[in-house]
Design an enzyme around this catalytic site. Sequence first.
Site, PDB file in Angstrom:
ATOM      1  N   ASP A  81       0.834  -1.200   0.000  1.00  0.00           N
ATOM      2  CA  ASP A  81       0.000   0.000   0.000  1.00  0.00           C
ATOM      3  C   ASP A  81       0.872   1.255   0.000  1.00  0.00           C
ATOM      4  OD1 ASP A  81      -2.313   1.574   0.140  1.00  0.00           O
ATOM      5  OD2 ASP A  81      -3.254   0.170   1.519  1.00  0.00           O
ATOM      6  N   HIS A 104      -8.157  -1.405 -10.379  1.00  0.00           N
ATOM      7  CA  HIS A 104      -8.094  -0.271  -9.454  1.00  0.00           C
ATOM      8  C   HIS A 104      -7.060   0.754  -9.889  1.00  0.00           C
ATOM      9  CE1 HIS A 104      -8.292   1.913  -5.690  1.00  0.00           C
ATOM     10  NE2 HIS A 104      -6.997   1.758  -5.514  1.00  0.00           N
TER      11      HIS A 104
END
Lengths: 410, 410
Positions: free
Chosen positions: A225, A317
């Site tokens: 992330d 995404h």
Amino acid sequence: MSKISRRGFLFGGAAATGALVSASAGAAVGASLGAEAATEAANKANLTAVLKRRERFFGQHQNGIETELQTFTNFVAFDLKPETDAAAAARWFKLITDDIARLSVGEAPLADPTPQLAMGPARFTATLAVGPGFFDKLGLADKKPTGFEQLPAFNVDQLREEYSYGDVLLHISADDPIILSHGVRSLVRDSVGFAKVRYSQQGFSNAQGVVPGGVRQRNLMGQVDGTDNPEIGSSDFNNIVWVENGPDWLIGGTFLVFRRIAMQLGTWDALGRTDKELVIGRNLQNGAPLGKQNENDPIDFDAVDANGLKLIPEFAHIRRAHATNPTERIFRRPFNYEVGVTPDGEPDVGLLWTAYQRDISTQFLPIQKRLDQLDLLNKWTVPIGSAVWAVLPGVEQSANGDYLGKKLFQ
Amino acid sequence: MSKISRRGFLFGGAAATGALVSASAGAAVGASLGAEAATEAANKANLTAVLKRRERFFGQHQNGIETELQTFTNFVAFDLKPETDAAAAARWFKLITDDIARLSVGEAPLADPTPQLAMGPARFTATLAVGPGFFDKLGLADKKPTGFEQLPAFNVDQLREEYSYGDVLLHISADDPIILSHGVRSLVRDSVGFAKVRYSQQGFSNAQGVVPGGVRQRNLMGQVDGTDNPEIGSSDFNNIVWVENGPDWLIGGTFLVFRRIAMQLGTWDALGRTDKELVIGRNLQNGAPLGKQNENDPIDFDAVDANGLKLIPEFAHIRRAHATNPTERIFRRPFNYEVGVTPDGEPDVGLLWTAYQRDISTQFLPIQKRLDQLDLLNKWTVPIGSAVWAVLPGVEQSANGDYLGKKLFQ
């Protein structure tokens, strides 16, 4: 009050009223002061690296933003009490400024009933911010930044009041959970005279030192992330994050978008690795864009496979999140949360996701609108909390009587 | 299944059903395997001390008891499903044994959908135990230890079902919150076929290395906690903790009393330091008994001050907790919990308190009965959860097909 009557008072139940004031340290306490000093010295000699590390408090910007993720965090939001006016809010922020300055160097705040828990800084930070309602409630509408309102509703949202909104935010973090707990308690204690606690949302990242070199933190879906974040301290970062033009009280501050994003891990786990990678558009192991080698390689959205199919699907995404307009960038600093698990074993987990930027309308919003229209990841991620915050600039030094938000009240 | 139809299937919504099986790794994934291997090597080279440390799993006793407190913990309790019989429970425990053995060395369990989160051991432990209902529900009444039942009701109790009881316990801990979360998720996934999750209670202690030398962990009241514990590995410890006589399946195991104890910090904080010390009977800074110098000095319950008043009052916690009978001793391993804070700033905090012993009726119960009758600390501490557990002995080695609880099912 004599020792005898003090004991009777204590045992009689009035102790719980808070009316009791200790008259003296007493003989029993005095007897162990020598040993206590020796213990204290040993403590200091044994302070470990985790405990000793500290983040500067004074400066142009508040801390807790240009800061490597701490292990523990707590987003504590407040609603102003009806009787709190601007003068009272100024007193509150002054008090809080002093508390944070002390806690950031590992000192107990003034009148701390449990100074034993101020064991060290442990990279303690607390960041003070105000929400849209702050200005309306305090008669400061003329100070409110243009267009500073809660986010518009998105299709993916399933927002819950208890995780959303608020007038004032204290975002508090540290590398030790007891030091964090003590810091939260200290700051809440000095706040409840002025405001009600609206929520406290706890989160975590890896323990300090646990992130293996070269790889960022992973979230609980297993993904790397924070890829594509601007580098902290770079001019790129400064241009994305810090407010340069705007109300004078906000120069050196920033805008924070907070989203509590629940993860549907049960169904996510049922996907194979290849499917997960197609949904995200990145290699699960090292975060490289599909078709590339390394996390930070440029993304090739046009690359196709032997069948002529795009390596990164339309629904991926990263395709939807990617900004073609260079102004649409944000700095993300996401923590994980885990509250519990259902009887059937579904964990209540997700992200306390944050984005920092100087202009929400031109940076976060266009990205979020694209993701809201089409992003397959939306199947497994549900925003259940949301708030926008104007993060105050820093305090240059304490000696001149400066405090967080001083210019707001002048 | 072709890549095209797989994508259509994924986007069509069936992905969430778990029916999708990835046919191949795919070209996009293959392209980054070289970089992935390089990242993996770098990761391993950079494993930090926190991540590398590990607790042995195989041995006479389970781990998680003779273990320095880890930073994070989770007590996950289960209720057996009606259809789970003894044979099914045996399969469950076999599966769990293999999972724990792997997680304890930092490996992913078999068929782990998120092996990326198995980053290292980080002192991971998981301890398996069974409650009184386990024997009745599985038709194993003849194996049930004599007198093994939930604790009698105490005057101080305000027990809540959602924090109490259960048929099977997995007490899981680690020094990293993401590694703990991954371990809990793995073990719960392999358990929900056999049982429902009854509760998951999360707790914490200091970050690793943060406890200053010579002083034990403090709880959120600020007190030094765990004084008078037997020394781990000593014959004293072994005599207090490990079952030597009893059912053969329990030799090398122990009994665990679990109590969730809420702290009333608002009113506790309103006391001065001297009053707090009188309530506890110890120096707040270094844990020394009142009138003494050091934490481990023998307690003098008869010492009086110039007024003839006892230095340690009749109502003091240590006077009531102290065993005059040498058999009334336990090994405590308490974690803290913090769930949130009320609108008025009262933190929802306390202890996930544990006591280990070979006989609850002669060790924990007499102490608890004294505390229940008179202990001023009861004003600020309320038991809201309770359970008793028979902790299985360890597994000597995996090669011989041994697993946790094997003798229970023979």
